[in-house]
Design a protein around this motif. Sequence first.
Motif, mmCIF file in Angstrom:
data_model
loop_
_atom_site.group_PDB
_atom_site.id
_atom_site.type_symbol
_atom_site.label_atom_id
_atom_site.label_comp_id
_atom_site.label_asym_id
_atom_site.label_seq_id
_atom_site.Cartn_x
_atom_site.Cartn_y
_atom_site.Cartn_z
ATOM 1 N N GLY A 104 0.864 -1.179 0.000
ATOM 2 C CA GLY A 104 0.000 0.000 0.000
ATOM 3 C C GLY A 104 0.897 1.224 0.000
ATOM 4 N N ARG A 105 0.566 2.214 0.838
ATOM 5 C CA ARG A 105 1.401 3.412 0.921
ATOM 6 C C ARG A 105 1.639 3.761 2.384
ATOM 7 N NH1 ARG A 105 -0.893 5.103 -4.393
ATOM 8 N NH2 ARG A 105 -2.921 5.680 -3.595
ATOM 9 N N ASN A 106 2.827 4.269 2.645
ATOM 10 C CA ASN A 106 3.163 4.741 3.982
ATOM 11 C C ASN A 106 2.865 6.230 4.066
ATOM 12 O OD1 ASN A 106 4.153 2.302 5.122
ATOM 13 N ND2 ASN A 106 5.965 2.520 3.822
ATOM 14 N N LYS A 107 2.510 6.677 5.259
ATOM 15 C CA LYS A 107 2.172 8.080 5.496
ATOM 16 C C LYS A 107 2.931 8.591 6.702
ATOM 17 C CE LYS A 107 -0.735 8.213 2.206
ATOM 18 N NZ LYS A 107 -0.574 9.086 1.073
ATOM 19 N N ASP A 108 3.080 9.882 6.773
ATOM 20 C CA ASP A 108 3.600 10.522 7.976
ATOM 21 C C ASP A 108 2.389 10.768 8.870
ATOM 22 O OD1 ASP A 108 4.448 12.238 9.972
ATOM 23 O OD2 ASP A 108 5.679 13.474 8.642
ATOM 24 N N TRP A 109 2.107 9.815 9.768
ATOM 25 C CA TRP A 109 0.881 9.871 10.564
ATOM 26 C C TRP A 109 0.893 11.007 11.577
ATOM 27 C CZ3 TRP A 109 -3.100 7.908 8.436
ATOM 28 C CH2 TRP A 109 -2.949 6.815 7.561
ATOM 29 N N TYR A 129 -3.776 -1.333 1.611
ATOM 30 C CA TYR A 129 -4.536 -1.109 0.376
ATOM 31 C C TYR A 129 -4.331 0.265 -0.249
ATOM 32 C CZ TYR A 129 -7.434 -5.240 1.359
ATOM 33 O OH TYR A 129 -7.884 -6.503 1.587
ATOM 34 N N ALA A 130 -3.943 1.267 0.519
ATOM 35 C CA ALA A 130 -3.913 2.676 0.101
ATOM 36 C C ALA A 130 -5.360 3.156 -0.077
ATOM 37 C CB ALA A 130 -3.097 2.871 -1.171
ATOM 38 N N GLU A 140 -7.825 8.587 1.512
ATOM 39 C CA GLU A 140 -6.432 8.455 1.950
ATOM 40 C C GLU A 140 -5.854 9.842 2.184
ATOM 41 O OE1 GLU A 140 -2.139 7.105 0.037
ATOM 42 O OE2 GLU A 140 -3.971 6.578 -0.995
ATOM 43 N N PRO A 141 -5.152 10.062 3.290
ATOM 44 C CA PRO A 141 -4.482 11.351 3.471
ATOM 45 C C PRO A 141 -3.431 11.544 2.379
ATOM 46 C CG PRO A 141 -4.432 10.052 5.501
ATOM 47 C CD PRO A 141 -4.932 9.156 4.408
ATOM 48 N N GLY A 142 -3.493 12.672 1.680
ATOM 49 C CA GLY A 142 -2.536 12.928 0.606
ATOM 50 C C GLY A 142 -2.716 12.009 -0.586
ATOM 51 N N CYS A 189 -11.672 -4.254 -6.220
ATOM 52 C CA CYS A 189 -10.979 -3.213 -5.480
ATOM 53 C C CYS A 189 -9.877 -2.635 -6.351
ATOM 54 C CB CYS A 189 -10.396 -3.796 -4.190
ATOM 55 S SG CYS A 189 -9.570 -2.583 -3.171
ATOM 56 N N ARG A 190 -9.829 -1.323 -6.424
ATOM 57 C CA ARG A 190 -8.790 -0.640 -7.200
ATOM 58 C C ARG A 190 -8.145 0.426 -6.331
ATOM 59 N NH1 ARG A 190 -13.162 0.031 -11.554
ATOM 60 N NH2 ARG A 190 -13.071 -1.983 -12.574
ATOM 61 N N ARG A 191 -6.846 0.548 -6.451
ATOM 62 C CA ARG A 191 -6.140 1.600 -5.718
ATOM 63 C C ARG A 191 -6.333 2.918 -6.451
ATOM 64 N NH1 ARG A 191 0.039 0.825 -4.571
ATOM 65 N NH2 ARG A 191 0.195 1.402 -6.741
ATOM 66 N N LEU A 192 -6.526 3.990 -5.695
ATOM 67 C CA LEU A 192 -6.686 5.325 -6.270
ATOM 68 C C LEU A 192 -5.300 5.923 -6.487
ATOM 69 C CD1 LEU A 192 -9.553 6.493 -3.902
ATOM 70 C CD2 LEU A 192 -9.775 5.760 -6.281
#
Length: 190
Positions: free
Chosen positions: A18-23, A45-46, A58-60, A171-174
């Motif tokens: 998926g994607r990592n974020k700066d939480w 999943y992102a 999703e944030p960002g 399911c599709r990632r944005l």
Amino acid sequence: MDANLARLTRLVPPPAAGRNKDWEEVRRAVGADLPADYKEFIRTYAGSYWDDYLYVLEPGCPNRHYDLLALNAHAMEDLEGLWEYEERPPRLEEPGSRLIPWAVTDNGETAYWLARPGVPADRWTVMVNEDGDRWEHADTTCTGFLFAVLTGEIVCDLFSPHYFPLPEHRCRRLDGAGPAGMTPLSPDTA
């Protein structure tokens, strides 16, 4: 892994990453720490589009239309405008309660976390609105709600039952703007 997210990954296998974020940055922008199951969901999943109907924000998000931070920035202002004409849900009468959007649909429904004072983010429940005075509450987390609506354990009357959920989940990632900017996540995606 969160138990609800584990069940969801068995139902619809996630991509390799998926994607990592700066939480911490997300917490500052939202004004609250978000639930751990949601953070795990984004890492798995992102931001994603489920059964051609429900967008998990999703944030960002690379697709700016589904950026949790952008939608959250206007959510309470929009709801306060709604409540000038419609009745405020009783669950929001407690001072300091707020709604934070985490998913939207093609038909304009929004799924929110019900964030109440003194309640840790991991115990926030879900409220769904159809852009009017109709509200539904589910006493579960966001990943628990997503799994339960996909499997029929929860029937959200505000969603379109003829279209969601699909018999074969998709399911599709944005990734970018519009439907062309989506990346398939599951092998059964058409």
